[in-house]
Design an enzyme around this catalytic site. Structure first.
Site: not given
Length: 342
Positions: A127, A231
């Protein structure tokens, strides 16, 4: 108008651009011409298979296209069943206890064990949405349409779907967790190891990765701190998946220790709440709610966000959206509310 469709060979340059812009740690989209071209060819084969009775080695790769300009602005994919041709590794978080009754000492210690527990599961992956288009809920569409595709073609996918979340790394692509592994077991940096895995060169993992459970407390504090963490750029994607019912069951990536989340496909919110009805083409008022809507084709699959007018036995779709989805009066579409997951 932004429409999601199966990738085509002429999309290679755009896919390569997405790979470059995705940065370090995006394992499923490495900057490698041969692999990207092979992924496109593999996706074409998957979409061309009209009869699929069970999930196999198919990889469904989609792009999001601005129909007015033909520009590809992002990509997204589903792997039907991971680990069938290449080993699919994770660390499983567990606990061992050390107890001395005589000394009245009891310690419960967290461990990391190398495993292939997710072999055969479907995976949501790859994605990526380019920066200028991260608005107007485009990212939500590019992720959640895959759940409509799985709902429509259930036999092509396993009972459980997973998604690997990118773990913590710095602006240079260095992972605190990998730093410890590199020091003691490997002689390559994180970006090289991540790249090799991305292009399918995984033999070194079996050869060099510690095979026995690792005691988490023996890792340096900076490595311990990032286990199961994501992240910063990945937080919105994780939040969206959690709202769909995905949960981490104690599995993390072997390189950056990012979490892997999972859900039974039948229990994914967008799968469970999606509906399938025929369409009537007509005018749709601007005050109508927005939906993610797709056609029911495989090779000519299309998905987009659109306003729908709902009736008991059909939905009304405007002519422009119908043309973009390649549907006509009476054709079925599958849809789910766009704002139903936060």
């Amino acid at each position: 108008m932004l429409v999601v469709r199966p990738i085509k060979p002429q999309d290679y340059a755009a896919l390569y651009r997405c790979a470059v812009e995705s940065g370090h740690g995006f394992t499923s989209l490495p900057v490698d011409e041969d692999l990207l071209r092979r992924r496109i060819a593999r996706a074409q084969e998957a979409f061309a298979r009209e009869q699929v009775s069970e999930p196999g080695d198919e990889g469904y790769l989609f792009v999001m296209e601005e129909t007015d300009t033909g520009e590809v602005v992002g990509c997204s994919a589903i792997e039907a069943a991971v680990g069938l041709s290449d080993a699919f590794y994770h660390y499983r978080l567990g606990t061992v206890t050390h107890h001395s009754k005589e000394l009245d000492i009891y310690n419960a210690l967290e461990t990391l064990t190398l495993c292939n527990d997710y072999t055969g599961f479907s995976e949501l992956c790859t994605l990526f949405l380019r920066e200028p288009f991260r608005k107007n809920m485009n990212g939500r569409v590019l992720s959640r349409f895959r759940m409509l595709f799985m709902a429509e073609f259930r036999n092509r996918f396993s009972e459980v779907a997973i998604a690997e979340m990118r773990g913590v790394s710095d602006e240079n692509g260095q992972s605190p967790f990998w730093g410890w592994l590199q020091q003691h077991f490997f002689s390559m940096d994180f970006t090289q190891a991540d790249y090799l895995t991305g292009i399918g060169e995984k033999t070194f993992v079996a050869e060099l990765m510690p095979q026995l459970p690792i005691y988490v407390k023996l890792l340096p504090p900076e490595a311990q701190a990032v286990i199961g963490q994501v992240h910063d750029n990945t937080r919105p994607a994780l939040k969206m998946l959690q709202s769909e019912g995905f949960r981490c069951r104690g599995y993390v990536d072997i390189f950056d220790a990012g979490p892997t989340v999972e859900a039974e496909v039948s229990n994914i919110k967008s799968v469970r709440e999606s509906k399938r009805l025929p369409i009537k083409i007509g005018d749709v008022a601007k005050e109508q709610s927005r939906f993610i809507v797709c056609n029911t084709q495989v090779a000519n699959f299309r998905a987009a966000q659109a306003r729908l007018e709902l009736a008991d036995d059909h939905v009304v779709l405007d002519a422009k959206t119908a043309a973009a989805l390649q549907v006509q009066n009476g054709d079925n579409v599958r849809f789910v509310t766009l704002t139903g997951a936060n």
